[in-house]
Design an enzyme around this catalytic site. Structure first.
Site, PDB file in Angstrom:
ATOM      1  N   ASN A   1      40.123  43.587  42.850  1.00  0.00           N
ATOM      2  CA  ASN A   1      41.338  42.826  43.118  1.00  0.00           C
ATOM      3  C   ASN A   1      41.756  42.046  41.890  1.00  0.00           C
ATOM      4  OD1 ASN A   1      41.494  39.659  43.570  1.00  0.00           O
ATOM      5  ND2 ASN A   1      39.396  40.300  44.051  1.00  0.00           N
TER       6      ASN A   1
ATOM      7  N   ILE B   1      44.513  39.569  42.231  1.00  0.00           N
ATOM      8  CA  ILE B   1      45.593  38.839  42.913  1.00  0.00           C
ATOM      9  C   ILE B   1      46.225  37.840  41.942  1.00  0.00           C
ATOM     10  CG2 ILE B   1      46.189  37.380  44.914  1.00  0.00           C
ATOM     11  CD1 ILE B   1      45.058  40.102  45.775  1.00  0.00           C
TER      12      ILE B   1
ATOM     13  N   CYS C   1      37.248  32.927  38.219  1.00  0.00           N
ATOM     14  CA  CYS C   1      38.228  33.961  38.515  1.00  0.00           C
ATOM     15  C   CYS C   1      38.553  34.747  37.253  1.00  0.00           C
ATOM     16  CB  CYS C   1      39.512  33.355  39.067  1.00  0.00           C
ATOM     17  SG  CYS C   1      40.748  34.608  39.357  1.00  0.00           S
TER      18      CYS C   1
ATOM     19  N   GLY D   1      32.330  43.494  47.225  1.00  0.00           N
ATOM     20  CA  GLY D   1      31.877  44.426  48.248  1.00  0.00           C
ATOM     21  C   GLY D   1      30.468  44.939  47.979  1.00  0.00           C
TER      22      GLY D   1
ATOM     23  N   GLY E   1      28.369  38.198  47.973  1.00  0.00           N
ATOM     24  CA  GLY E   1      28.545  39.387  47.142  1.00  0.00           C
ATOM     25  C   GLY E   1      28.109  40.608  47.927  1.00  0.00           C
TER      26      GLY E   1
ATOM     27  N   THR F   1      34.816  40.511  51.256  1.00  0.00           N
ATOM     28  CA  THR F   1      35.440  41.836  51.334  1.00  0.00           C
ATOM     29  C   THR F   1      35.226  42.503  52.692  1.00  0.00           C
ATOM     30  OG1 THR F   1      35.167  42.059  48.966  1.00  0.00           O
ATOM     31  CG2 THR F   1      35.502  44.091  50.179  1.00  0.00           C
TER      32      THR F   1
HETATM   33  C1  LIG Z   1      41.188  39.804  47.611  1.00  0.00           C
HETATM   34  C2  LIG Z   1      40.223  38.770  47.084  1.00  0.00           C
HETATM   35  C3  LIG Z   1      40.713  37.517  46.698  1.00  0.00           C
HETATM   36  C4  LIG Z   1      39.844  36.539  46.213  1.00  0.00           C
HETATM   37  N1  LIG Z   1      40.332  35.315  45.875  1.00  0.00           N
HETATM   38  C5  LIG Z   1      39.475  34.341  45.458  1.00  0.00           C
HETATM   39  C6  LIG Z   1      39.954  33.029  45.152  1.00  0.00           C
HETATM   40  O1  LIG Z   1      41.139  32.717  45.315  1.00  0.00           O
HETATM   41  N2  LIG Z   1      39.045  32.115  44.709  1.00  0.00           N
HETATM   42  C7  LIG Z   1      37.716  32.409  44.553  1.00  0.00           C
HETATM   43  O2  LIG Z   1      36.930  31.546  44.153  1.00  0.00           O
HETATM   44  N3  LIG Z   1      37.223  33.634  44.869  1.00  0.00           N
HETATM   45  C8  LIG Z   1      38.070  34.600  45.308  1.00  0.00           C
HETATM   46  N4  LIG Z   1      37.576  35.838  45.635  1.00  0.00           N
HETATM   47  C9  LIG Z   1      36.129  36.108  45.536  1.00  0.00           C
HETATM   48  C10 LIG Z   1      35.444  36.019  46.902  1.00  0.00           C
HETATM   49  O3  LIG Z   1      35.616  34.717  47.453  1.00  0.00           O
HETATM   50  C11 LIG Z   1      33.920  36.327  46.792  1.00  0.00           C
HETATM   51  O4  LIG Z   1      33.291  35.358  46.017  1.00  0.00           O
HETATM   52  C12 LIG Z   1      33.644  37.701  46.192  1.00  0.00           C
HETATM   53  O5  LIG Z   1      34.587  38.652  46.618  1.00  0.00           O
HETATM   54  C13 LIG Z   1      32.229  38.222  46.508  1.00  0.00           C
HETATM   55  O6  LIG Z   1      31.990  38.348  47.886  1.00  0.00           O
HETATM   56  P1  LIG Z   1      32.284  39.707  48.745  1.00  0.00           P
HETATM   57  O7  LIG Z   1      31.644  40.846  48.024  1.00  0.00           O
HETATM   58  O8  LIG Z   1      31.699  39.439  50.095  1.00  0.00           O
HETATM   59  O9  LIG Z   1      33.777  39.836  48.789  1.00  0.00           O
HETATM   60  C14 LIG Z   1      38.440  36.828  46.113  1.00  0.00           C
HETATM   61  C15 LIG Z   1      37.961  38.092  46.508  1.00  0.00           C
HETATM   62  C16 LIG Z   1      38.823  39.060  46.995  1.00  0.00           C
HETATM   63  C17 LIG Z   1      38.273  40.393  47.429  1.00  0.00           C
END
Ligand SMILES: Cc1cc2nc3c(=O)[nH]c(=O)nc-3n(C[C@H](O)[C@H](O)[C@H](O)COP(=O)(O)O)c2cc1C
Length: 312
Positions: free
Chosen positions: A73, A75, A133, A220, A249, A272
């Protein structure tokens, strides 16, 4: 069978259970309120979408790309700005029976401090600092990859708020422990580990980058082994100070979450996987409760960091 206690005190934030819905994966949570079967009381907290001082439109599309076992992503921190969140969004959502945690970012130290001040006068239970980020050209990864710079961000936020501060660490570093140590010295109360890993996807027939921003953050199941190691490393540094970790993560089920707890997490985040199953937070909490009951553990604390070396 005894009923285990799922409550955790995470850096002074009392969570009903250790499961947190992660920033950027549920916006400001309002879609969840309309989701049949979802129970706010059965998630420990919701980390709100990353918020900056002024509104941001984010990166050019496409902003999301699917990969073999994860998602990219870029964004670019699209958000309506801190004042709008505090004045217009929080009054609509702060009655939910869960904890809300702000997630903040800035282009410079002063901006981080200012956003923290704005959230200080709000019902959020804590402030998570996104120093990691990878999509924001103005700073983003740079803040989280240099321990001195990371410490300055934490200091600026510390000056702006009395609320618990959670520093969200980036895996895009040589040694995550040096950044963790600097954040502890600067006054962080907790850690989130890890944010996304930087990556890229290519459309071969077109010879083009898939994402409008070229690069994005990988999340993911693909990142789970990396995240487990990074949590384990941060735990080594944070444990002597009693500073808790929100492990994240690639968590998709309660077994994944329990692995993160063994590696040193007191809380666990789902991000995710919410895109596939918006009820996954409730399900992970239930699975953790069942596991504690089955194994006779009375609390999450009794499992945190209990990873053993492989027996011969
Ligand atoms: C679409 C998307 C947007 C995200 N936006 C933010 C954000 O605004 N601030 C932040 O600290 N992390 C953001 N993240 C990171 C997630 O909070 C998380 O730390 C990361 O995706 C790892 O966890 P996961 O594998 O369960 O998604 C974002 C992740 C995704 C997929």
């Amino acid at each position: 069978m005894h009923k285990p206690d799922l409550k955790v005190n995470f850096a002074g934030i009392q969570l009903a259970n250790p499961v947190v819905l992660l920033s950027g994966c549920v916006g400001f949570g309002e879609d969840l309120a309309r989701l049949q079967g979802f129970d706010f009381a059965k998630v420990g907290a919701i980390c709100l979408k990353g918020t900056t001082l002024t509104p941001r439109l984010g990166n050019p599309p496409p902003r999301i790309a699917e990969t073999a076992s994860g998602m990219l992503n870029a964004i670019g921190l699209q958000n309506p700005g801190a004042k709008h969140v505090v004045q217009d969004i929080l009054p609509r959502i702060s009655h939910w029976p869960t904890k809300l945690i702000a997630n903040i970012a800035g282009n410079n130290f002063d901006e981080y401090g200012e956003v923290a001040r704005i959230f200080n006068d709000s019902p959020v239970a804590g402030i998570e600092i996104n120093i990691s980020c990878p999509n924001v050209k103005e700073g983003g990864a740079a803040f989280g990859s240099d321990p001195i710079v990371a410490a300055k961000v934490v200091e600026a936020v510390r000056k702006g708020t009395d609320k618990p501060i959670i520093t969200k660490l980036s895996p895009n570093v040589t040694d995550i422990r040096t950044v963790a140590r600097a954040a502890i010295e600067a006054g962080t109360d907790g850690f989130s580990a890890i944010n996304t890993l930087m990556g890229m996807a290519i459309d071969l027939p077109k010879g083009e980058a898939v994402l409008g921003n070229f690069q994005g953050g990988l999340s993911g199941p693909a990142i789970k082994p990396v995240a487990l190691l990074q949590v384990w490393r941060v735990y080594e540094v944070a444990k002597p100070h009693g500073i808790p970790i929100m492990g994240q993560g690639g968590i998709e089920n309660s077994n994944d979450a329990l692995e993160f707890i063994l590696a040193g997490s007191l809380a666990v985040g789902v991000g995710t996987s919410l895109f596939k199953n918006p009820l996954v937070g409730n399900e992970v909490a239930q699975g953790i409760e069942d596991y504690l009951a089955k194994t006779g553990h009375k609390s999450i604390e009794s499992l945190t960091g209990t990873l053993k070396a492989r027996s011969q």
